[in-house]
Design a protein around this motif. Structure first.
Motif, PDB file in Angstrom:
ATOM      1  N   ARG A   4      55.115 -93.454 102.021  1.00 21.84           N
ATOM      2  CA  ARG A   4      56.071 -92.469 102.929  1.00 21.84           C
ATOM      3  C   ARG A   4      56.106 -92.751 104.794  1.00 21.84           C
ATOM      4  O   ARG A   4      57.380 -92.113 104.631  1.00 21.84           O
ATOM      5  CB  ARG A   4      56.835 -90.957 102.571  1.00 21.84           C
ATOM      6  CG  ARG A   4      56.113 -90.641 101.156  1.00 21.84           C
ATOM      7  CD  ARG A   4      56.393 -89.552 100.549  1.00 21.84           C
ATOM      8  NE  ARG A   4      57.638 -89.055 100.876  1.00 21.84           N
ATOM      9  CZ  ARG A   4      58.084 -87.656 100.822  1.00 21.84           C
ATOM     10  NH1 ARG A   4      57.425 -86.892 100.008  1.00 21.84           N
ATOM     11  NH2 ARG A   4      58.488 -86.931 101.049  1.00 21.84           N
ATOM     12  N   GLY A   5      55.494 -93.632 104.646  1.00 24.58           N
ATOM     13  CA  GLY A   5      54.948 -94.052 105.929  1.00 24.58           C
ATOM     14  C   GLY A   5      54.904 -93.549 107.131  1.00 24.58           C
ATOM     15  O   GLY A   5      54.809 -93.337 108.216  1.00 24.58           O
ATOM     16  N   TYR A   6      53.876 -92.069 106.693  1.00 26.55           N
ATOM     17  CA  TYR A   6      53.382 -90.863 107.564  1.00 26.55           C
ATOM     18  C   TYR A   6      51.469 -91.180 107.442  1.00 26.55           C
ATOM     19  O   TYR A   6      50.762 -91.276 106.475  1.00 26.55           O
ATOM     20  CB  TYR A   6      53.944 -90.095 107.216  1.00 26.55           C
ATOM     21  CG  TYR A   6      54.689 -89.671 107.852  1.00 26.55           C
ATOM     22  CD1 TYR A   6      55.511 -88.334 108.756  1.00 26.55           C
ATOM     23  CD2 TYR A   6      55.674 -89.260 107.047  1.00 26.55           C
ATOM     24  CE1 TYR A   6      56.485 -88.358 109.314  1.00 26.55           C
ATOM     25  CE2 TYR A   6      57.233 -89.296 106.928  1.00 26.55           C
ATOM     26  CZ  TYR A   6      57.638 -88.620 107.961  1.00 26.55           C
ATOM     27  OH  TYR A   6      58.945 -88.045 108.063  1.00 26.55           O
ATOM     28  N   ASP A   7      51.017 -92.159 109.178  1.00 27.16           N
ATOM     29  CA  ASP A   7      49.613 -92.310 109.286  1.00 27.16           C
ATOM     30  C   ASP A   7      49.021 -91.495 109.820  1.00 27.16           C
ATOM     31  O   ASP A   7      48.432 -91.230 110.820  1.00 27.16           O
ATOM     32  CB  ASP A   7      49.581 -93.422 109.427  1.00 27.16           C
ATOM     33  CG  ASP A   7      50.242 -93.892 110.963  1.00 27.16           C
ATOM     34  OD1 ASP A   7      51.518 -93.388 111.624  1.00 27.16           O
ATOM     35  OD2 ASP A   7      50.294 -94.849 111.573  1.00 27.16           O
ATOM     36  N   VAL A   8      49.773 -89.841 110.103  1.00 33.72           N
ATOM     37  CA  VAL A   8      48.932 -88.776 110.980  1.00 33.72           C
ATOM     38  C   VAL A   8      47.804 -88.696 110.328  1.00 33.72           C
ATOM     39  O   VAL A   8      46.863 -88.515 109.025  1.00 33.72           O
ATOM     40  CB  VAL A   8      49.888 -87.859 110.702  1.00 33.72           C
ATOM     41  CG1 VAL A   8      50.139 -87.027 109.200  1.00 33.72           C
ATOM     42  CG2 VAL A   8      49.162 -86.337 110.822  1.00 33.72           C
ATOM     43  N   PRO A   9      46.430 -88.895 111.175  1.00 38.10           N
ATOM     44  CA  PRO A   9      45.264 -88.618 111.528  1.00 38.10           C
ATOM     45  C   PRO A   9      45.287 -86.750 109.871  1.00 38.10           C
ATOM     46  O   PRO A   9      45.175 -86.023 110.427  1.00 38.10           O
ATOM     47  CB  PRO A   9      44.584 -88.378 112.033  1.00 38.10           C
ATOM     48  CG  PRO A   9      45.063 -89.097 113.378  1.00 38.10           C
ATOM     49  CD  PRO A   9      47.092 -88.866 112.993  1.00 38.10           C
ATOM     50  N   LEU A  10      44.358 -86.869 108.966  1.00 34.07           N
ATOM     51  CA  LEU A  10      44.471 -85.380 108.499  1.00 34.07           C
ATOM     52  C   LEU A  10      42.857 -85.117 108.628  1.00 34.07           C
ATOM     53  O   LEU A  10      41.743 -85.838 108.802  1.00 34.07           O
ATOM     54  CB  LEU A  10      44.398 -86.321 106.644  1.00 34.07           C
ATOM     55  CG  LEU A  10      45.333 -86.622 106.193  1.00 34.07           C
ATOM     56  CD1 LEU A  10      45.636 -87.039 104.648  1.00 34.07           C
ATOM     57  CD2 LEU A  10      46.564 -85.625 106.792  1.00 34.07           C
ATOM     58  N   VAL A  11      42.571 -83.597 108.754  1.00 36.82           N
ATOM     59  CA  VAL A  11      41.366 -83.022 108.472  1.00 36.82           C
ATOM     60  C   VAL A  11      40.776 -82.494 107.838  1.00 36.82           C
ATOM     61  O   VAL A  11      41.857 -81.192 107.149  1.00 36.82           O
ATOM     62  CB  VAL A  11      41.572 -81.983 109.971  1.00 36.82           C
ATOM     63  CG1 VAL A  11      40.290 -82.042 110.892  1.00 36.82           C
ATOM     64  CG2 VAL A  11      41.579 -83.573 111.378  1.00 36.82           C
ATOM     65  N   ALA A  12      40.448 -82.294 107.040  1.00 32.05           N
ATOM     66  CA  ALA A  12      39.662 -81.709 106.055  1.00 32.05           C
ATOM     67  C   ALA A  12      38.464 -79.973 106.383  1.00 32.05           C
ATOM     68  O   ALA A  12      37.794 -80.789 106.820  1.00 32.05           O
ATOM     69  CB  ALA A  12      38.856 -82.576 104.815  1.00 32.05           C
ATOM     70  N   ASP A  13      39.412 -78.802 106.205  1.00 30.46           N
ATOM     71  CA  ASP A  13      38.448 -78.160 106.129  1.00 30.46           C
ATOM     72  C   ASP A  13      37.632 -77.163 105.265  1.00 30.46           C
ATOM     73  O   ASP A  13      37.864 -77.286 104.288  1.00 30.46           O
ATOM     74  CB  ASP A  13      39.631 -76.980 106.855  1.00 30.46           C
ATOM     75  CG  ASP A  13      39.555 -75.500 107.723  1.00 30.46           C
ATOM     76  OD1 ASP A  13      38.498 -75.502 108.009  1.00 30.46           O
ATOM     77  OD2 ASP A  13      39.411 -74.703 106.998  1.00 30.46           O
ATOM     78  N   ILE A  14      36.392 -77.948 105.982  1.00 27.39           N
ATOM     79  CA  ILE A  14      35.223 -77.034 104.801  1.00 27.39           C
ATOM     80  C   ILE A  14      34.460 -75.686 105.379  1.00 27.39           C
ATOM     81  O   ILE A  14      33.896 -75.622 106.156  1.00 27.39           O
ATOM     82  CB  ILE A  14      33.571 -77.641 104.603  1.00 27.39           C
ATOM     83  CG1 ILE A  14      35.089 -79.802 104.548  1.00 27.39           C
ATOM     84  CG2 ILE A  14      33.049 -77.542 103.987  1.00 27.39           C
ATOM     85  CD1 ILE A  14      35.281 -80.044 103.844  1.00 27.39           C
ATOM     86  N   HIS A  15      34.292 -75.647 104.030  1.00 30.81           N
ATOM     87  CA  HIS A  15      33.381 -73.732 104.196  1.00 30.81           C
ATOM     88  C   HIS A  15      32.731 -73.710 103.289  1.00 30.81           C
ATOM     89  O   HIS A  15      33.200 -73.622 102.098  1.00 30.81           O
ATOM     90  CB  HIS A  15      34.353 -72.230 104.147  1.00 30.81           C
ATOM     91  CG  HIS A  15      35.247 -72.195 105.780  1.00 30.81           C
ATOM     92  ND1 HIS A  15      34.496 -71.543 106.721  1.00 30.81           N
ATOM     93  CD2 HIS A  15      36.290 -72.950 105.514  1.00 30.81           C
ATOM     94  CE1 HIS A  15      35.438 -72.018 107.508  1.00 30.81           C
ATOM     95  NE2 HIS A  15      36.361 -72.336 106.741  1.00 30.81           N
TER      96      HIS A  15
END
Length: 655
Positions: free
Chosen positions: A83-94
């Protein structure tokens, strides 16, 4: 006078690539937030991520509590890119290293919590020998190493995110529930990364207590400097809450550190939809973008490092809270809580509204005033004269010549310009406020002002004003001068915001005044904002004092911002709990969406309301479980019953 006290100096950190948006170095302060959708809901998460990006988010964090959510990050990322969004993604881990290892192959950054990545928290005190503690570190190293190797291979960044409320039993046993414990928790993981030549790290020291948060970040940076490190900092106050309280509390914690020149990315945690967080974070960051540009233009890296406040020799500590010692004048200074002063000179003094706005309840039938918990202590009337009597405990401040002409000076006191003070000037026998301007506060001006202050009478209080762009630093310089001269006169801090609207006022005033109060400076606050209505100025003043833990005037709600782990509607529940308990002055209630954030994250709370399953709540008294698996329909009543059993319930007075 210390040069650093007057100038903004950003701590220059290592640049860390996060997808196509690098962080740290000379890059702008980055804005981020976290989704609240179920991570398995690909469409919902993508739609919310797009709304967050459109609101200003440069990074988007998504929870991955298990393998299935971690694997679904691939579908979310694929749809966003389509969809044209290259925002960096962050995985939240616990708690789940295998989920972190999977996510690190997919997203641009992973966040791990050193308190629960390979450790546990069961509130147990464990005594370690040196060998036993080292053995624990070796165990963690083996468990953590696979993730580090994957991050190196895939070019994935990592945030080592320490939380005050989720320090492991190992760290708690060794260092206690302290900023030092938070720092050591992160440093252990940083050293493990460096041992494997992995440096794409971002560090955070989050807490719901703003004092603890600020101290921990400062101590972290001081520790990194000693060890030759300069990793970027992710700033945030955990469980700040919602509405005005959440914004003020976030600004106190984040803004104080930004004033110190610390911070490379910001997440404002509000118990609201995540797209409302980014504009608040951006408003905080924008104040410092121009300062950073001027700094880069004016100085090189070595000069910047020399001037940073954390490496200066100061007459007070930046790592613990100690209020500046003053000699009390009336109810100002000494051991009294900081006072609130309001400018009511522009109000219609024939209308009792202005006193109601200042926290005094007006009852027209009984023709008397009743003081509320958030009633101001001083009102400034300049040269205006009221046509009716004030409440007996409310002190009035007038410009000197107007005060001099008053026939009845009961509870009336003068405001005198320090530069106009002479021995011959008539003084009030109980309280005199002397205003001092810090706009041009340099070594020569400081020396002259200090000598003038030394001549003031014993019943003097200073009103500290500033017109400086970097006003907090100028006012801090003034306090440093007072400390060096061993002057113990109380000081009221004035923040002037002639053109600000309501939203920016809360953030700017909370930053400027909150930063000084956090350092133990200030015996009162005066917010001057002619564009903002008096009730909000009064509420903001008390909100800042509450957020800095220097004056408690209402209940406090430590509510998490929600995420994909949340088991109930946090916004609705928080408002419901607030509606029935907000009259309980000083009570702290933690409202947590899942067990990850409670009970550890609400360690400061008196009571906790934690989601533990669909339709089920566990109630806490402090850190101890009070009642498990309570139906949500009964949970609030059971919480109130618990507060009553503890003798802390107060019935609401009928008006």
């Amino acid at each position: 006078m210390e040069k650093i006290a007057l100038q903004y100096a950003r701590f220059l950190t290592r640049e860390v690539p996060v997808g196509n948006i690098p962080m740290g170095g000379f890059n702008p302060i980055r804005i981020q937030s976290m989704t609240t959708t179920d991570t398995m809901d690909t469409k919902g998460t993508v739609e919310q991520t797009i709304r967050m990006v459109n609101s200003g988010c440069e990074y988007v964090r998504i929870t991955a509590p298990s393998m299935k959510e971690a694997e679904n990050l691939r579908n979310i990322k694929k749809e966003l890119r389509f969809r044209g969004y290259d925002v960096p993604l962050v995985a939240d881990i616990h708690f789940t290293p295998n989920a972190a290892e999977t996510a690190a192959r997919i997203v641009e950054k992973v966040r791990v919590n050193p308190g629960n990545y390979a450790d546990k928290k069961r509130f147990k005190n464990i005594i370690y020998t040196g060998l036993a503690y080292q053995a624990e570190l070796e165990r963690i190293y083996k468990k953590f190493t696979p993730l580090v190797k994957i991050c190196k291979e895939y070019g994935t960044a990592m945030r080592i995110g320490t939380n005050h409320g989720s320090l492991s039993d190992r760290i708690m046993s060794q260092y206690g529930d302290t900023p030092r414990g938070m720092v050591e928790s992160a440093m252990e993981f940083i050293r493990m990364c460096e041992d494997q030549n992995y440096y794409n790290l971002v560090i955070s020291m989050k807490a719901s207590n703003t004092q603890v948060m600020v101290q921990a970040y400062r101590l972290l940076v001081a520790t990194m400097i000693k060890e030759g490190m300069n990793y970027p900092l992710h700033l945030g106050v955990t469980e700040a809450g919602d509405g005005e309280d959440g914004r003020i509390k976030s600004a106190v914690g984040i803004g104080t550190l930004l004033e110190d020149g610390l911070g490379d990315t910001i997440r404002v945690s509000l118990t609201e939809d995540p797209e409302f967080e980014a504009p608040v974070a951006k408003a905080l960051a924008d104040r410092y973008q121009r300062r950073s540009q001027l700094q880069v233009e004016a100085a090189g890296q070595l000069e910047i490092e020399k001037e940073h406040i954390l490496v200066k020799d100061l007459p007070y500590t930046l790592f613990t809270y100690n209020r500046r010692q003053t000699l009390p004048v009336q109810h100002i200074g000494g051991n009294s809580h900081p006072i609130v002063m309001l400018d009511v000179a522009a109000q219609n003094l024939k209308d009792p509204y202005f006193l109601t706005a200042a926290g005094y309840k007006y009852d027209a039938l009984l023709d008397k005033y009743n003081m509320a918990d958030q009633a101001c202590d001083l009102v400034y009337l300049a040269d205006a004269l009221p046509s009716f009597s004030f409440p007996g405990n409310l002190k009035q401040i007038y410009n000197y010549h107007t005060w001099l002409g008053l026939k009845d000076k009961t509870n009336c006191h003068p405001l005198i310009n320090l530069a106009d003070n002479t021995v011959e000037l008539v003084k009030d026998p109980s309280l005199n406020i002397f205003s001092v301007e810090t706009a041009a506060f340099n070594s020569e001006a400081a020396a002259l002002q200090i000598e003038q202050i030394k001549l003031l009478p014993s019943n003097a209080v200073l009103l500290l004003k500033t017109e400086a762009i970097n006003g907090m630093a100028a006012q801090r310089a003034f306090f440093i001068a007072l400390l060096n001269a061993e002057i113990k006169i109380p000081v009221i801090i004035k923040g002037s915001y002639p053109l600000l609207n309501t939203d920016d006022l809360m953030l700017y005033a909370a930053t400027d005044l909150g930063a000084l109060l956090t350092d133990g400076f200030g015996d009162g606050v005066w917010i001057d904002a002619p564009m903002v209505k008096l009730p909000l100025i009064n509420a903001t003043s008390f909100g800042i004092l509450q957020a800095t833990r220097t004056r408690i005037s209402k209940a406090e709600y430590i509510s998490c911002p929600s995420c994909g782990r949340t088991l109930f509607d946090l916004q609705e529940t928080t408002q419901l709990i607030r509606s029935r308990t907000d009259h309980l002055k000083g009570i702290k209630i933690g409202i947590m969406g899942c067990i990850v954030n409670g009970p550890g994250e609400m360690a400061d709370a008196d009571y906790g309301y934690v989601g533990t399953g669909p339709g089920k709540i566990t109630l806490y008294r402090g850190k101890e479980v009070y009642k498990k698996n309570v139906n949500t329909s009964n949970a609030l009543d059971d919480l109130i019953r618990l507060i009553k059993d503890d003798g802390k319930w107060i019935e609401v007075k009928k008006q």
